[in-house]
Design a protein around this motif. Structure first.
Motif, PDB file in Angstrom:
ATOM      1  N   CYS A  60       0.882  -1.174   0.000  1.00 43.17           N
ATOM      2  CA  CYS A  60       0.000   0.000   0.000  1.00 43.17           C
ATOM      3  C   CYS A  60       0.914   1.216   0.000  1.00 43.17           C
ATOM      4  N   PRO A  61       0.773   2.129  -0.962  1.00 45.57           N
ATOM      5  CA  PRO A  61       1.661   3.293  -0.999  1.00 45.57           C
ATOM      6  C   PRO A  61       1.664   4.104   0.301  1.00 45.57           C
ATOM      7  N   LEU A  62       0.594   4.008   1.090  1.00 50.59           N
ATOM      8  CA  LEU A  62       0.535   4.757   2.353  1.00 50.59           C
ATOM      9  C   LEU A  62       0.965   3.906   3.538  1.00 50.59           C
ATOM     10  N   ASN A  65      -1.947   0.577   8.158  1.00 52.73           N
ATOM     11  CA  ASN A  65      -1.879  -0.537   9.123  1.00 52.73           C
ATOM     12  C   ASN A  65      -3.077  -1.462   8.920  1.00 52.73           C
ATOM     13  N   ILE A  66      -3.092  -2.108   7.779  1.00 51.06           N
ATOM     14  CA  ILE A  66      -4.280  -2.881   7.368  1.00 51.06           C
ATOM     15  C   ILE A  66      -4.635  -3.992   8.367  1.00 51.06           C
ATOM     16  N   PRO A  67      -3.667  -4.839   8.772  1.00 49.03           N
ATOM     17  CA  PRO A  67      -4.056  -5.919   9.691  1.00 49.03           C
ATOM     18  C   PRO A  67      -4.681  -5.385  10.980  1.00 49.03           C
ATOM     19  N   ASP A  68      -4.194  -4.210  11.441  1.00 44.24           N
ATOM     20  CA  ASP A  68      -4.736  -3.658  12.687  1.00 44.24           C
ATOM     21  C   ASP A  68      -6.183  -3.220  12.516  1.00 44.24           C
ATOM     22  N   TRP A  69      -6.462  -2.463  11.419  1.00 45.25           N
ATOM     23  CA  TRP A  69      -7.860  -2.016  11.321  1.00 45.25           C
ATOM     24  C   TRP A  69      -8.814  -3.130  10.908  1.00 45.25           C
ATOM     25  N   LEU A  70      -8.284  -4.176  10.296  1.00 43.09           N
ATOM     26  CA  LEU A  70      -9.148  -5.338  10.017  1.00 43.09           C
ATOM     27  C   LEU A  70      -9.512  -6.031  11.334  1.00 43.09           C
ATOM     28  N   THR A  88      -2.975   7.180   8.785  1.00 40.98           N
ATOM     29  CA  THR A  88      -1.997   7.079   7.685  1.00 40.98           C
ATOM     30  C   THR A  88      -2.593   7.495   6.339  1.00 40.98           C
ATOM     31  N   ASN A  89      -3.914   7.623   6.269  1.00 43.67           N
ATOM     32  CA  ASN A  89      -4.555   7.933   4.984  1.00 43.67           C
ATOM     33  C   ASN A  89      -5.496   9.119   5.155  1.00 43.67           C
ATOM     34  N   THR A  90      -5.297  10.166   4.371  1.00 43.20           N
ATOM     35  CA  THR A  90      -6.138  11.362   4.496  1.00 43.20           C
ATOM     36  C   THR A  90      -7.562  11.098   3.999  1.00 43.20           C
ATOM     37  N   ILE A  94     -12.096   7.241  -0.018  1.00 40.76           N
ATOM     38  CA  ILE A  94     -11.892   7.449  -1.455  1.00 40.76           C
ATOM     39  C   ILE A  94     -10.972   6.350  -1.995  1.00 40.76           C
ATOM     40  N   CYS A  95      -9.871   6.084  -1.294  1.00 42.77           N
ATOM     41  CA  CYS A  95      -8.962   5.001  -1.724  1.00 42.77           C
ATOM     42  C   CYS A  95      -9.688   3.658  -1.706  1.00 42.77           C
ATOM     43  N   GLY A  96     -10.497   3.432  -0.680  1.00 39.87           N
ATOM     44  CA  GLY A  96     -11.238   2.163  -0.602  1.00 39.87           C
ATOM     45  C   GLY A  96     -12.096   1.953  -1.832  1.00 39.87           C
ATOM     46  N   ARG A  97     -12.580   3.059  -2.414  1.00 38.83           N
ATOM     47  CA  ARG A  97     -13.424   2.950  -3.611  1.00 38.83           C
ATOM     48  C   ARG A  97     -12.608   2.805  -4.896  1.00 38.83           C
ATOM     49  N   ILE A  98     -11.514   3.581  -5.036  1.00 37.34           N
ATOM     50  CA  ILE A  98     -10.934   3.669  -6.380  1.00 37.34           C
ATOM     51  C   ILE A  98      -9.480   3.236  -6.516  1.00 37.34           C
ATOM     52  N   CYS A  99      -8.843   2.783  -5.452  1.00 38.96           N
ATOM     53  CA  CYS A  99      -7.491   2.225  -5.640  1.00 38.96           C
ATOM     54  C   CYS A  99      -7.594   0.953  -6.490  1.00 38.96           C
ATOM     55  N   PRO A 100      -6.637   0.719  -7.355  1.00 38.67           N
ATOM     56  CA  PRO A 100      -6.612  -0.592  -8.036  1.00 38.67           C
ATOM     57  C   PRO A 100      -6.060  -1.643  -7.064  1.00 38.67           C
ATOM     58  N   THR A 120     -11.055  -8.565   1.432  1.00 41.22           N
ATOM     59  CA  THR A 120     -11.599  -7.428   0.665  1.00 41.22           C
ATOM     60  C   THR A 120     -11.201  -6.117   1.363  1.00 41.22           C
ATOM     61  N   ILE A 121      -9.911  -5.811   1.269  1.00 36.79           N
ATOM     62  CA  ILE A 121      -9.333  -4.698   2.038  1.00 36.79           C
ATOM     63  C   ILE A 121      -9.981  -3.352   1.672  1.00 36.79           C
ATOM     64  N   GLY A 122     -10.093  -3.096   0.375  1.00 33.30           N
ATOM     65  CA  GLY A 122     -10.641  -1.804  -0.067  1.00 33.30           C
ATOM     66  C   GLY A 122     -12.072  -1.615   0.427  1.00 33.30           C
ATOM     67  N   ALA A 123     -12.881  -2.659   0.299  1.00 35.07           N
ATOM     68  CA  ALA A 123     -14.294  -2.535   0.692  1.00 35.07           C
ATOM     69  C   ALA A 123     -14.421  -2.311   2.197  1.00 35.07           C
ATOM     70  N   VAL A 124     -13.541  -2.942   2.994  1.00 36.58           N
ATOM     71  CA  VAL A 124     -13.606  -2.739   4.452  1.00 36.58           C
ATOM     72  C   VAL A 124     -13.118  -1.327   4.800  1.00 36.58           C
ATOM     73  N   GLU A 125     -12.072  -0.876   4.095  1.00 37.48           N
ATOM     74  CA  GLU A 125     -11.562   0.489   4.352  1.00 37.48           C
ATOM     75  C   GLU A 125     -12.662   1.531   4.099  1.00 37.48           C
ATOM     76  N   LYS A 126     -13.375   1.344   2.992  1.00 35.49           N
ATOM     77  CA  LYS A 126     -14.486   2.245   2.647  1.00 35.49           C
ATOM     78  C   LYS A 126     -15.569   2.173   3.722  1.00 35.49           C
TER      79      LYS A 126
HETATM   80  S1  SF4 Z   1      -7.147   0.444  -1.002  1.00 34.75           S
HETATM   81 FE1  SF4 Z   1      -6.379   1.325   0.913  1.00 34.75          FE
HETATM   82  S2  SF4 Z   1      -5.009  -0.238   1.729  1.00 34.75           S
HETATM   83 FE2  SF4 Z   1      -5.306  -0.719  -0.443  1.00 34.75          FE
HETATM   84  S3  SF4 Z   1      -3.621   0.319  -1.541  1.00 34.75           S
HETATM   85 FE3  SF4 Z   1      -5.353   1.732  -1.510  1.00 34.75          FE
HETATM   86  S4  SF4 Z   1      -5.015   3.005   0.306  1.00 34.75           S
HETATM   87 FE4  SF4 Z   1      -3.711   1.196   0.541  1.00 34.75          FE
END
Ligand code: SF4
Ligand SMILES: Cc1cc2nc3c(=O)[nH]c(=O)nc-3n(C[C@H](O)[C@H](O)[C@H](O)COP(=O)(O)OP(=O)(O)OC[C@H]3O[C@@H](n4cnc5c(N)ncnc54)[C@H](O)[C@@H]3O)c2cc1C
Length: 478
Positions: A60-62, A65-70, A88-90, A94-100, A120-126
């Protein structure tokens, strides 16, 4: 002892939030994925294996702390999950929706490599941050102490806005200048609503404004206000202007009416369909696919956004020409699948040779095959001689990528150093340029890239600015 909530990937299958049926979503610009129900988010987060070396986090470019928030989500401790996620993410929602995600975090999820399907990291982040907004946990910025220094940011895209957010948190005075009438950059006018609904962006812009960020919109730097004037008004300046010069097409008839640029087409659609603006080129049909045969040229994410927009506008047919094959296209496979479900036809291994009609009525298409690899290792497309055919088209959309505008010339500032590609020369980890107190971030440094990288640059650059401002203040106090 509390029951271990994690490691459920063996028993629970991967499940994305439900996707609206193609026949329904073709008719509007709303997002295509629903939100997880609370129980489903908890269940899906619990699939994480909490591995010792989280490859998702390092990819993840940012470095979220994915395992922690999961884990916190799986335990129902959502407010804490939100705190960890936003540290860590402003713009996590938005990233949860559109990051590849398939190329970043999820593409490196260890349980996928053991054949169980990624978390499903992005969907949980969103889900976490959408819930935070709903519950009122997302608050305007209130700096502990105000500072007297001011920073001017040119460009209100995700890079500029991430920097604005971090600077205000540190109490710095911030003014963001943008030539558009709304903030958000490509989040507002490039990316269509079916990937990112506009109220998601608007509420962030409002949050920043409530936190003391000053926006000067409809201000084209270089025309309405000079770069030198901005430098004179602030202690530091960040250039976050993105890349907007469209790559062009050659060949006979390439200048015909009806051959349009993707950015113009998408901006008109976003304005008319999402904001209800009066857009003459949309209303006249010049930039509106309704009732027309549409051909889009290109195989990246911008091309995918164009074809899917044309479907929603009611085109009679939508074809995408790409000179390589499906496996070698730059766009996300997830978006190709969505486009196909919605009725887009892909013509792989094809390229435009020229155009017929004034206004355009057909693309002369030549078929390609993949030849020997080039210096980058990618197979080079080669023309199959004598394979030409005519593809009828009322509008042709050029989606061949973007290049930087010539900032040193446009801004009358030859000392601003650029690379041979025209991107601004800046240190990758700090954004510092060769000009004193001038920093640059996002696409104008990297070339066309991703939202998450622009956010990363914005955050990194603020760390450098704060260091530099503090060092200056210390010298002044001596
Ligand atoms: S969806 Fe979230 S965790 Fe995955 S790369 Fe983008 S910012 Fe990082
Ligand atoms: C159609 C499309 C779809 C995309 N889809 C995705 C996706 O799904 N996921 C993803 O991660 N990335 C996607 N991207 C890429 C992503 O949008 C960019 O990488 C990101 O927006 C770059 O952020 P930025 O802040 O550097 O620039 P931008 O978002 O481009 O913002 C730059 C801002 O600067 C302003 N500006 C420029 N020049 C001046 C000037 N002279 N004076 C004042 N203001 C100025 C512009 O008006 C703009 O608001 C997509 C890009 C496009 C074009």
């Amino acid at each position: 002892m509390a029951k271990q909530p994690m490691l459920k990937f063996v028993d629970i299958a991967r499940e994305m939030p439900s996707k609206r049926d193609a026949s329904v979503r073709r008719a509007d610009f709303d997002e295509i994925y629903a939100e997880y129900a609370d129980a489903k988010a908890t269940e899906q987060a619990a699939r994480c294996s909490q591995c010792g070396v989280p490859y998702c986090q390092s990819h993840c470019p940012l470095h979220n702390n994915i395992p922690d928030w999961l884990r916190l989500t799986a335990m129902g401790r959502l407010e804490e999950a939100y705190e960890v996620s936003q540290s860590t993410n402003t713009f996590p929602e938005i990233c949860g929706r559109i990051c590849p995600q398939d190329r970043l975090c999820e593409g490196n999820c260890v349980i996928e490599q053991s054949g169980h399907g990624t978390v499903t990291i992005g969907a949980v982040e969103k889900y976490i941050t959408d819930t935070a907004w709903e519950k009122g946990w997302v608050k305007p910025i209130t700096p502990a102490q105000e500072r007297t220094e001011s920073v001017g940011i040119i460009g209100a895209g995700p890079g500029g806005l991430a920097a604005a957010d971090m600077l205000r948190r540190a109490g710095v005075q911030v003014t963001v200048y943008d030539r558009y009438d709304r903030a958000g950059g490509l989040l507002t006018y490039g990316i269509p609503g079916f990937k990112l609904e506009k109220d998601i962006v608007t509420r962030r812009n409002e949050q920043l404004e409530q936190g003391g960020v000053r926006f000067v919109l409809n201000c084209n730097v270089g025309e309405d206000l000079s770069f030198d004037e901005i430098r004179a008004q602030h202690d530091a300046v960040i250039i976050a202007t993105g890349v907007y010069k469209s790559r062009d097409l050659g060949g006979p008839g390439a200048g015909a009416k009806g051959i349009v640029r993707a950015i113009d087409y998408l901006t008109a659609s976003n304005r008319a369909s999402n904001f209800g603006d009066h857009v003459p080129e949309f209303e006249s049909g010049e930039l509106n696919a309704s009732g027309k045969k549409i051909v889009v040229i290109g195989g990246g994410d911008t091309a995918m956004d164009c074809v899917r927009t044309a479907i929603r506008q009611g085109a009679t047919s939508v074809k995408c020409l790409y000179r390589r094959d499906r496996a070698n296209m730059p766009g996300s496979q997830r978006e190709v699948q969505n486009a196909e479900e919605e009725g887009v036809q892909f013509e792989w291994l094809t390229a435009p040779k020229g155009f017929k009609g004034e206004p355009v009525n057909a693309v002369i298409v030549e078929k390609m095959r993949l030849g020997a690899p080039d210096a980058t290792g990618r197979q080079r497309p080669e023309v199959i001689e004598g394979s030409d055919y005519d593809e009828p088209a009322d509008i042709v959309i050029k989606a061949l990528g973007f290049e930087p505008e010539e900032l040193p010339t446009l801004w009358g500032c030859p000392e601003l150093e650029v690379t041979r590609w025209g991107t601004v020369k800046a240190e990758f980890t700090s954004g510092r340029t060769a000009l004193p107190d001038v920093y640059a971030i996002g696409d104008i440094v990297r070339g066309a890239s991703l939202v998450v990288w622009a956010i990363r640059d914005g955050r990194d650059c603020v760390e450098a600015i704060l260091q530099d401002l503090t060092a200056k203040a210390a010298i002044a106090a001596e």
